[in-house]
Design an enzyme around this catalytic site. Structure first.
Site, PDB file in Angstrom:
ATOM      1  N   GLU A   1      54.318  37.729  56.765  1.00 45.80           N
ATOM      2  CA  GLU A   1      53.901  37.254  58.079  1.00 45.80           C
ATOM      3  C   GLU A   1      54.604  38.091  59.162  1.00 45.80           C
ATOM      4  OE1 GLU A   1      54.604  32.978  60.410  1.00 45.80           O
ATOM      5  OE2 GLU A   1      55.673  33.420  58.558  1.00 45.80           O
TER       6      GLU A   1
ATOM      7  N   ASP B   1      73.106  37.710  53.791  1.00 42.30           N
ATOM      8  CA  ASP B   1      73.383  38.974  54.513  1.00 42.30           C
ATOM      9  C   ASP B   1      73.214  38.721  56.008  1.00 42.30           C
ATOM     10  OD1 ASP B   1      73.919  41.635  54.992  1.00 42.30           O
ATOM     11  OD2 ASP B   1      72.018  42.402  54.253  1.00 42.30           O
TER      12      ASP B   1
HETATM   13  P1  ADP Z   1      65.312  46.782  56.489  1.00 44.75           P
HETATM   14  O1  ADP Z   1      65.106  46.022  55.206  1.00 44.75           O
HETATM   15  O2  ADP Z   1      64.790  48.171  56.433  1.00 44.75           O
HETATM   16  O3  ADP Z   1      66.741  46.695  57.000  1.00 44.75           O
HETATM   17  P2  ADP Z   1      64.498  44.620  58.262  1.00 44.75           P
HETATM   18  O4  ADP Z   1      64.027  43.542  57.355  1.00 44.75           O
HETATM   19  O5  ADP Z   1      65.868  44.450  58.829  1.00 44.75           O
HETATM   20  O6  ADP Z   1      64.372  46.058  57.571  1.00 44.75           O
HETATM   21  O7  ADP Z   1      63.419  44.776  59.430  1.00 44.75           O
HETATM   22  C1  ADP Z   1      63.520  45.805  60.404  1.00 44.75           C
HETATM   23  C2  ADP Z   1      63.244  45.226  61.787  1.00 44.75           C
HETATM   24  O8  ADP Z   1      61.914  44.746  61.822  1.00 44.75           O
HETATM   25  C3  ADP Z   1      64.133  44.047  62.117  1.00 44.75           C
HETATM   26  O9  ADP Z   1      65.267  44.446  62.817  1.00 44.75           O
HETATM   27  C4  ADP Z   1      63.240  43.149  62.939  1.00 44.75           C
HETATM   28  O10 ADP Z   1      63.364  43.466  64.315  1.00 44.75           O
HETATM   29  C5  ADP Z   1      61.845  43.510  62.507  1.00 44.75           C
HETATM   30  N1  ADP Z   1      61.258  42.514  61.582  1.00 44.75           N
HETATM   31  C6  ADP Z   1      61.737  42.124  60.370  1.00 44.75           C
HETATM   32  N2  ADP Z   1      60.924  41.236  59.785  1.00 44.75           N
HETATM   33  C7  ADP Z   1      59.901  41.053  60.647  1.00 44.75           C
HETATM   34  C8  ADP Z   1      58.712  40.245  60.617  1.00 44.75           C
HETATM   35  N3  ADP Z   1      58.425  39.480  59.568  1.00 44.75           N
HETATM   36  N4  ADP Z   1      57.879  40.289  61.679  1.00 44.75           N
HETATM   37  C9  ADP Z   1      58.159  41.105  62.746  1.00 44.75           C
HETATM   38  N5  ADP Z   1      59.240  41.883  62.822  1.00 44.75           N
HETATM   39  C10 ADP Z   1      60.111  41.865  61.790  1.00 44.75           C
END
Ligand code: ADP
Length: 292
Positions: free
Chosen positions: A94, A195
């Site tokens: 999502e 985390d």
């Molecule tokens: P990684 O696993 O590469 O560290 P993240 O899960 O931290 O990536 O996601 C990168 C960025 O994307 C986050 O800092 C956040 O701002 C954004 N993000 C993460 N999940 C979602 C989501 N489900 N919907 C919109 N933006 C998201």
């Protein structure tokens, strides 16, 4: 891109309606993956892409998100699909329009509510990753043994394999023998984000807190709180709200160092640099508590 068509078809199957992305937006902020927003038919999905060898990492992340979502406490993105296409592994979930929040109060309340989701054993039904490091979650009845074997010893052994020997290993080995003296309380196995630094929390349009990118397992809830304090700390209203719902046990201040040592050792193993000195400093502070 063929991969995106394949992924869109997979998403369509899961959601039960045709999803055809008409635009793709790159999302910054991640440390590990290529992150994209897929938009089309008034729908939007968040997509992570990486090398196909990372598929287990994505399956574990999807299962972790699902577990958090199922608690109906703090919001987390619902996972939609994982798979491999050509050379890429993908995780679709999502999309949540994330922003920074004006208050952390609800985050403290909701996290405490999530921590109320417990099971009988420490650990989890599967291993996952912390960053890109494998995180072992062998289930076990005793928290101290779980922490010693699956967390501290695991990272110390990895550090030795990465060439970090000498004082770190000598003092680390000694610390292992004092685990039960330092973890002198009996927590229940709470569902953890695993985390929870400031980069893994945001707020949706309605200002509801959202946690993402978890390394889920069941353990001492103090480990999540400790991590929030590791890189600068959340605001005071977060801790106030958390303690109103479920006050932390006495002795947290010392255990916090112990729990954060895991993340510092992991940073050492991932990034090297000054984390070795920081880890030795933390080990020495803990050993001083028990007269060494
Ligand atoms: P990684 O696993 O590469 O560290 P993240 O899960 O931290 O990536 O996601 C990168 C960025 O994307 C986050 O800092 C956040 O701002 C954004 N993000 C993460 N999940 C979602 C989501 N489900 N919907 C919109 N933006 C998201």
């Amino acid at each position: 891109m063929d991969e995106l068509n394949h992924i869109a078809n997979h998403i369509s199957l899961v959601i039960g309606e045709q999803f055809k992305p008409t635009s793709v937006r790159s999302i910054s902020g991640g440390c590990i993956n290529t992150c994209l927003q897929l938009l089309g038919n008034n729908r939007s999905f968040f997509l992570k892409l990486n090398d196909k060898s990372r598929i287990d990492m994505y399956n574990a992340e999807a299962e972790g998100l699902e577990t958090i979502v199922a608690t109906q406490t703090i919001r987390a993105p619902a996972p939609i699909a994982t798979g491999i296409c050509e050379s890429k592994a993908y995780l679709a979930m999502e999309f949540i329009d994330l922003r920074s929040g004006s208050t952390m109060r609800a985050a403290g309340t909701k996290l405490a509510e999530m921590h109320r989701a417990t099971q009988e054993l420490f650990g989890w039904v599967r291993d996952n990753t912390i960053g890109t490091t494998p995180q072992r979650n062998n289930q076990c009845e005793d928290w101290c043994s779980f922490w010693r074997d699956n967390r501290l010893s695991f990272q110390l052994r990895l550090a030795a394999r990465n060439g970090y020997r000498g004082t770190l290993q000598d003092r680390g080995e000694l610390l292992i023998t004092f685990c039960s003296a330092l973890i002198d309380h009996q927590p229940c196995p709470s569902l953890l984000h695993g985390d929870l630094w400031g980069g893994n929390i945001g707020f949706d349009r309605n200002n509801n807190p959202v946690i993402f990118d978890p390394a889920v397992y069941y353990g001492d809830r103090e480990t999540d709180i400790a991590m929030t304090e590791l890189f600068g700390g959340f605001s005071a209203d977060f801790y106030r709200a958390y303690n109103e719902i479920w006050p932390l046990d006495p002795g947290y201040r010392t255990r916090k160092i112990f729990y954060n040592l895991y993340h510092i050792l992991n940073h050492l193993n991932l990034f090297g640099g000054g984390y070795g000195t920081q880890a030795v400093g933390m080990i020495n502070r803990l050993l001083a508590e028990v007269g060494h």
